[in-house]
Scaffold this active site. Structure first.
Site, PDB file in Angstrom:
ATOM      1  N   CYS A  73      24.598   5.734 -40.800  1.00 16.59           N
ATOM      2  CA  CYS A  73      24.574   6.764 -41.830  1.00 16.59           C
ATOM      3  C   CYS A  73      23.727   7.958 -41.409  1.00 16.59           C
ATOM      4  O   CYS A  73      22.619   8.181 -41.909  1.00 16.59           O
ATOM      5  CB  CYS A  73      24.075   6.158 -43.138  1.00 16.59           C
ATOM      6  SG  CYS A  73      25.172   4.828 -43.644  1.00 16.59           S
ATOM      7  N   TYR A  77      20.158  14.309 -27.118  1.00 19.31           N
ATOM      8  CA  TYR A  77      20.162  15.391 -26.113  1.00 19.31           C
ATOM      9  C   TYR A  77      21.470  16.185 -26.101  1.00 19.31           C
ATOM     10  O   TYR A  77      21.716  16.919 -25.138  1.00 19.31           O
ATOM     11  CB  TYR A  77      20.019  14.807 -24.694  1.00 19.31           C
ATOM     12  CG  TYR A  77      18.891  13.866 -24.422  1.00 19.31           C
ATOM     13  CD1 TYR A  77      17.561  14.239 -24.627  1.00 19.31           C
ATOM     14  CD2 TYR A  77      19.138  12.611 -23.876  1.00 19.31           C
ATOM     15  CE1 TYR A  77      16.537  13.367 -24.311  1.00 19.31           C
ATOM     16  CE2 TYR A  77      18.110  11.738 -23.561  1.00 19.31           C
ATOM     17  CZ  TYR A  77      16.812  12.129 -23.781  1.00 19.31           C
ATOM     18  OH  TYR A  77      15.807  11.269 -23.452  1.00 19.31           O
ATOM     19  N   TYR A 106      19.472   5.180 -19.867  1.00 12.60           N
ATOM     20  CA  TYR A 106      19.001   5.625 -21.174  1.00 12.60           C
ATOM     21  C   TYR A 106      19.997   5.226 -22.277  1.00 12.60           C
ATOM     22  O   TYR A 106      20.170   5.934 -23.254  1.00 12.60           O
ATOM     23  CB  TYR A 106      18.708   7.138 -21.147  1.00 12.60           C
ATOM     24  CG  TYR A 106      17.788   7.493 -19.993  1.00 12.60           C
ATOM     25  CD1 TYR A 106      16.444   7.170 -20.053  1.00 12.60           C
ATOM     26  CD2 TYR A 106      18.279   8.053 -18.813  1.00 12.60           C
ATOM     27  CE1 TYR A 106      15.599   7.429 -18.978  1.00 12.60           C
ATOM     28  CE2 TYR A 106      17.451   8.310 -17.733  1.00 12.60           C
ATOM     29  CZ  TYR A 106      16.106   7.995 -17.825  1.00 12.60           C
ATOM     30  OH  TYR A 106      15.283   8.241 -16.758  1.00 12.60           O
ATOM     31  N   GLU A 155      11.551   8.065  -7.259  1.00 14.25           N
ATOM     32  CA  GLU A 155      11.628   7.302  -8.506  1.00 14.25           C
ATOM     33  C   GLU A 155      12.970   7.517  -9.208  1.00 14.25           C
ATOM     34  O   GLU A 155      13.016   7.984 -10.342  1.00 14.25           O
ATOM     35  CB  GLU A 155      10.500   7.737  -9.458  1.00 14.25           C
ATOM     36  CG  GLU A 155       9.106   7.603  -8.884  1.00 14.25           C
ATOM     37  CD  GLU A 155       8.030   8.301  -9.721  1.00 14.25           C
ATOM     38  OE1 GLU A 155       6.845   7.953  -9.576  1.00 14.25           O
ATOM     39  OE2 GLU A 155       8.375   9.197 -10.527  1.00 14.25           O
ATOM     40  N   PRO A 156      14.071   7.201  -8.540  1.00 11.14           N
ATOM     41  CA  PRO A 156      15.363   7.457  -9.171  1.00 11.14           C
ATOM     42  C   PRO A 156      15.658   6.443 -10.272  1.00 11.14           C
ATOM     43  O   PRO A 156      15.367   5.252 -10.130  1.00 11.14           O
ATOM     44  CB  PRO A 156      16.362   7.283  -8.024  1.00 11.14           C
ATOM     45  CG  PRO A 156      15.694   6.287  -7.121  1.00 11.14           C
ATOM     46  CD  PRO A 156      14.211   6.544  -7.229  1.00 11.14           C
ATOM     47  N   GLY A 157      16.196   6.918 -11.372  1.00 10.73           N
ATOM     48  CA  GLY A 157      16.610   6.017 -12.450  1.00 10.73           C
ATOM     49  C   GLY A 157      18.082   6.202 -12.728  1.00 10.73           C
ATOM     50  O   GLY A 157      18.929   5.401 -12.345  1.00 10.73           O
ATOM     51  N   ARG A 158      18.389   7.328 -13.361  1.00  8.49           N
ATOM     52  CA  ARG A 158      19.777   7.637 -13.738  1.00  8.49           C
ATOM     53  C   ARG A 158      20.756   7.492 -12.571  1.00  8.49           C
ATOM     54  O   ARG A 158      21.843   6.943 -12.736  1.00  8.49           O
ATOM     55  CB  ARG A 158      19.815   9.081 -14.254  1.00  8.49           C
ATOM     56  CG  ARG A 158      21.120   9.501 -14.881  1.00  8.49           C
ATOM     57  CD  ARG A 158      21.130  11.017 -15.140  1.00  8.49           C
ATOM     58  NE  ARG A 158      19.929  11.487 -15.771  1.00  8.49           N
ATOM     59  CZ  ARG A 158      19.731  11.534 -17.090  1.00  8.49           C
ATOM     60  NH1 ARG A 158      20.695  11.142 -17.898  1.00  8.49           N
ATOM     61  NH2 ARG A 158      18.599  11.979 -17.581  1.00  8.49           N
TER      62      ARG A 158
END
Ligand SMILES: *Cc1c(COP(=O)(O)O)cnc(C)c1O
Length: 423
Positions: A352, A316, A381, A273-276
């Protein structure tokens, strides 16, 4: 980053100058390289070819339809974590028989939607979820294919907010409960246990955690087969790291080296399940400098992109390479620490909040009002987590394929911002 080269002192995406895109489409602007995405998928497919994996791209990393279509056309499946993501996969023409559904809080409605679309399997995270899936499947006269998510208690050494495979976080279940639930599935005609799921966290820049997970998987599969289960899937999730700073990312072949032998030994099929890894370095966010100012002994460069566009630094403490599109000083290999000809700078947005920054105390070339800035590694992301905070319209996304540019998401208007409000 061959897809985003500096040529004659200015940044390109494939064959198109960034400055030209910014002029045509305005800023902030997300610019994707199609060939980069295809290259990453090819790299995984090649590295794992021996075990013919099902690659389920993790939709949550970037869910823009134009990106999902590129990934669908490369023959991949999808990993979804909500009904909305499954809807997106369908809207992009994705093959729902290659969809896995993860997440700790699937609702009955979402489970029903997934069963209606005959997804490949559910990654189940708790006993109550298993019961809910069985009940919904029963009401539809269907059998639900499930894998149980094991929390392998492996420390993948990621940020506290992105670790998922360690005891004490909300994901998955421990081995004792895993075996209990497996026994329960065996007694239930509405459920079919297909295997084991693990997702260790993200981003993971070493192979050790995957080697450990592979060994765990072998043990669990063997034990379950002894209990009478017909287990044939190992899903090792995503989490492959990428280069945000320099060349710290590993090639897919490094992960394959430790995963493939385990899958072969367990005589299972592999899902990933690769995303990045697929989309992270496929995108540069281009912004424009609005003002510069010196205050409290610091130089601030204020740009028109902000934390509502890219929240990773605020959320993060993530590191993104930033550099002007037409820099006075060429971008060095290593952008950390002191750089000759550069000045310590905070690159911030107009929102702000003090956490609205892309780079802090970073040595950057001189910039002035109107200059364009590139924020690299913005594909994962980024847009998927973007919001309208401070009532800022979400930015345009363009996909570059050689010299061809396609707008895959138009900039939101002020009217879009209030379109859902009724009174
Ligand atoms: C987030 C997530 C992924 C993708 O992680 P990446 O680091 O983007 O590869 C895969 N599987 C599950 C279950 C996830 O929650």
């Amino acid at each position: 980053m061959q897809s985003f080269p500096y040529r004659d002192g200015e940044l390109y995406c494939e064959n198109v100058p960034m400055a030209k895109l910014a002029e045509q489409y305005g800023t902030p602007l997300w610019v994707y390289s199609k060939s980069f995405i295809l290259g990453q998928l090819k790299q995984i497919q090649t590295a794992f070819a021996e075990v013919d994996p099902v690659i389920c791209y993790s939709v949550k990393a970037n869910s823009t339809l134009g990106i999902l279509r590129v990934i669908r056309d490369a023959g991949c499946g999808f990993d979804v974590v909500s009904g909305g993501e499954l809807y997106r996969v369908k809207a992009a023409g994705g093959d729902t028989s290659k969809v896995v559904f993860a997440g700790v809080g699937k609702t009955d409605e979402e489970i029903r939607f997934a069963l209606e679309n005959d997804i490949l399997m559910f990654d189940v995270e708790s006993e109550q979820e298993l019961d809910a899936i069985a009940a919904v499947a029963d009401s539809m006269g269907k059998v639900a294919r499930v894998v149980l998510r094991l929390n392998p208690d492996i420390d993948a050494k990621t940020h506290a907010k992105t670790t998922t495979g360690k005891k004490g976080n909300k994901f998955g279940m421990d081995i004792e409960r895993f075996r209990e639930l497996a026994a329960k599935v065996l007694r239930d005609k509405r459920l079919a246990l297909k295997g084991i799921h693990m997702h260790l966290g993200s981003p993971i820049l070493t192979t050790g955690p995957y080697a450990a997970a592979g060994q765990k998987a072998i043990e669990v599969v063997e034990a379950l087969r002894l209990d009478g289960h017909d287990i044939n899937w190992i899903n090792l999730g995503g989490g492959f790291g990428i280069s945000y700073r320099g060349n710290e990312g590993l090639p897919a072949s490094a992960y394959a080296e430790v995963i493939v032998p385990a899958v072969q030994q367990a005589k299972c099929r592999l899902a990933l399940e690769p995303g990045r890894f697929v989309v992270g370095n496929s995108c540069v966010l281009v912004s424009k400098v609005v003002y510069t100012k010196r205050e409290g002994g610091k130089l601030f460069v204020i740009q028109d992109a902000a934390m509502n566009d890219l929240i990773r630094p605020a959320m993060y403490d993530s590191f993104h390479r930033v550099w002007p599109v037409r820099p006075a000083t060429p971008m060095p290999e290593n952008v950390e620490g002191e750089i000759v000809g550069c000045e310590k700078t905070d690159l911030v947005g107009p929102v702000c909040e003090s956490s609205d920054y892309f780079a802090k105390d970073r040595y950057l070339p001189k910039m002035q009002r109107g200059d364009l800035v590139a924020t690299f590694s913005a594909g994962a992301y980024g847009t998927a987590m973007s919001s309208n905070y401070n009532s800022r319209p979400r930015a345009t996304e363009v996909l570059v394929d050689g010299s061809t540019v396609t707008v895959i998401r138009r900039r939101e208007t002020y009217a879009d911002l209030v379109a859902h409000e009724l009174s």
